[in-house]
Design a protein around this motif. Sequence first.
Motif, PDB file in Angstrom:
ATOM      1  N   TYR A  21      -4.104  -7.379   2.026  1.00 32.50           N
ATOM      2  CA  TYR A  21      -4.462  -5.968   1.826  1.00 32.50           C
ATOM      3  C   TYR A  21      -4.900  -5.321   3.140  1.00 32.50           C
ATOM      4  O   TYR A  21      -4.480  -4.205   3.484  1.00 32.50           O
ATOM      5  CB  TYR A  21      -5.574  -5.873   0.785  1.00 32.50           C
ATOM      6  CG  TYR A  21      -6.239  -4.521   0.704  1.00 32.50           C
ATOM      7  CD1 TYR A  21      -5.512  -3.371   0.398  1.00 32.50           C
ATOM      8  CD2 TYR A  21      -7.612  -4.385   0.941  1.00 32.50           C
ATOM      9  CE1 TYR A  21      -6.129  -2.130   0.323  1.00 32.50           C
ATOM     10  CE2 TYR A  21      -8.230  -3.154   0.864  1.00 32.50           C
ATOM     11  CZ  TYR A  21      -7.491  -2.030   0.559  1.00 32.50           C
ATOM     12  OH  TYR A  21      -8.097  -0.802   0.489  1.00 32.50           O
ATOM     13  N   LEU A  44       0.858  -1.179   0.000  1.00 34.04           N
ATOM     14  CA  LEU A  44       0.000   0.000   0.000  1.00 34.04           C
ATOM     15  C   LEU A  44       0.895   1.230   0.000  1.00 34.04           C
ATOM     16  O   LEU A  44       1.797   1.349   0.826  1.00 34.04           O
ATOM     17  CB  LEU A  44      -0.886  -0.013   1.250  1.00 34.04           C
ATOM     18  CG  LEU A  44      -2.197   0.766   1.228  1.00 34.04           C
ATOM     19  CD1 LEU A  44      -3.047   0.356   0.039  1.00 34.04           C
ATOM     20  CD2 LEU A  44      -2.972   0.527   2.517  1.00 34.04           C
ATOM     21  N   LYS A  99      -3.170  -2.217   5.211  1.00 30.66           N
ATOM     22  CA  LYS A  99      -3.893  -1.038   5.679  1.00 30.66           C
ATOM     23  C   LYS A  99      -3.653  -0.805   7.161  1.00 30.66           C
ATOM     24  O   LYS A  99      -3.416   0.328   7.592  1.00 30.66           O
ATOM     25  CB  LYS A  99      -5.399  -1.210   5.422  1.00 30.66           C
ATOM     26  CG  LYS A  99      -5.839  -0.970   4.001  1.00 30.66           C
ATOM     27  CD  LYS A  99      -7.339  -1.068   3.852  1.00 30.66           C
ATOM     28  CE  LYS A  99      -8.042   0.072   4.543  1.00 30.66           C
ATOM     29  NZ  LYS A  99      -9.513   0.039   4.347  1.00 30.66           N
ATOM     30  N   ILE A 107      -2.525   0.574  -4.604  1.00 30.63           N
ATOM     31  CA  ILE A 107      -2.313  -0.796  -4.147  1.00 30.63           C
ATOM     32  C   ILE A 107      -1.536  -1.571  -5.203  1.00 30.63           C
ATOM     33  O   ILE A 107      -1.839  -1.488  -6.396  1.00 30.63           O
ATOM     34  CB  ILE A 107      -3.661  -1.495  -3.895  1.00 30.63           C
ATOM     35  CG1 ILE A 107      -4.507  -0.680  -2.919  1.00 30.63           C
ATOM     36  CG2 ILE A 107      -3.460  -2.916  -3.372  1.00 30.63           C
ATOM     37  CD1 ILE A 107      -5.982  -0.960  -3.015  1.00 30.63           C
TER      38      ILE A 107
END
Length: 362
Positions: A233, A146, A237, A182
């Motif tokens: 993912y 990210l 984050k 991303i």
Amino acid sequence: MISNQVLQSTIDSLKGIARLDIAIADIDGKVLATTFLEDKDLSDMVVSFAASQADSQAAGGYQFFKIFDEHQLEFVLIAHGDTDDVYMVGKLAVLQIQTLLVAYREKFDKDNFIKNLLLDNLLLVDIYNRAKKLHIEVGVRRVVFLVESHENMDGTVQEALKEFFSAEGNDFVTAVDEKNIIVVKELASDDGYEQVQKIAESMLDMLSSEVMLSTRVSYGTIVNEIKEVSRSYKEAKMALEVGKIFFVERHIVAYNALGIGRLIYQLPIPLCKMFIKEIFADVSPDDFDEETLETIAKFFENNLNVSETSRQLFIHRNTLVYRLDKLDRATGLDLRVFDDAITFQIALMVVKYMKYMESLDF
């Protein structure tokens, strides 16, 4: 949808090969790309041809061809001339543009699939069925990065990252909001977190030198199945957010290096307040002066070693002991005792977390 720039580049290359002027219009007659030197209005002829049943037609010294995308009429190609050679070149041009449409549609479908995969918008059976249809391997190792910046993240950043990973056709660069980009990176069977860290460092260097952008990069854990990509993912984050609280000085934050900060980040605020009230009953952490905070930080940094801490602070050993005793009297915690030191460290991290969450409310 394929861009006008790509259409223009395609017909420019065709003109260079076939020495033939070509234009491409939409079904309303608007010219999207052309190599014609003269500006002649052919819109009525294009609209009339688009409404007809014919796939190609010669009229007024031009040849018109329909370009379909999955049986849907998308464009009309106009070739200057009405000879058999012009017809053949026109047919080849249609074939090339239709091939481009297929490639762009697949690219769009893959990007849409990855976005829905990251956001958990797909059922398990849909994940595998769509991955198979889009020729995406399901059983390879991947990790999610990210990328975030305090500056505007425009299309330039995403394109730079796509170019950076262009050599690896199985990597995906996308965005699900305006703040972050991303990267879903496919890894070799022997790639570990050392290699993942190097990739993150290379991304930072590239964005800094080529795009002149200061960024932070986080990444999740390595996963072995495509269905687990969304987990990596979410971890990335969390790493980005936890890094803003406890690792402000780091430009790269790994989920598996968050330590206890990861647990504190998931605590409800009422529980945090209760904990702080119990630990600091008669004193507030905000009451500690800079000298005390620096002493505490250096003491923890040196693993509770009094001699090394006093040496690095350029103070006498007895002065450090005095400061620690003073802190003990104020809080009831002796930082020279391991259990008390752990409690104090957690309490300070909880205070940081609470202040960060309060700042978000404003």
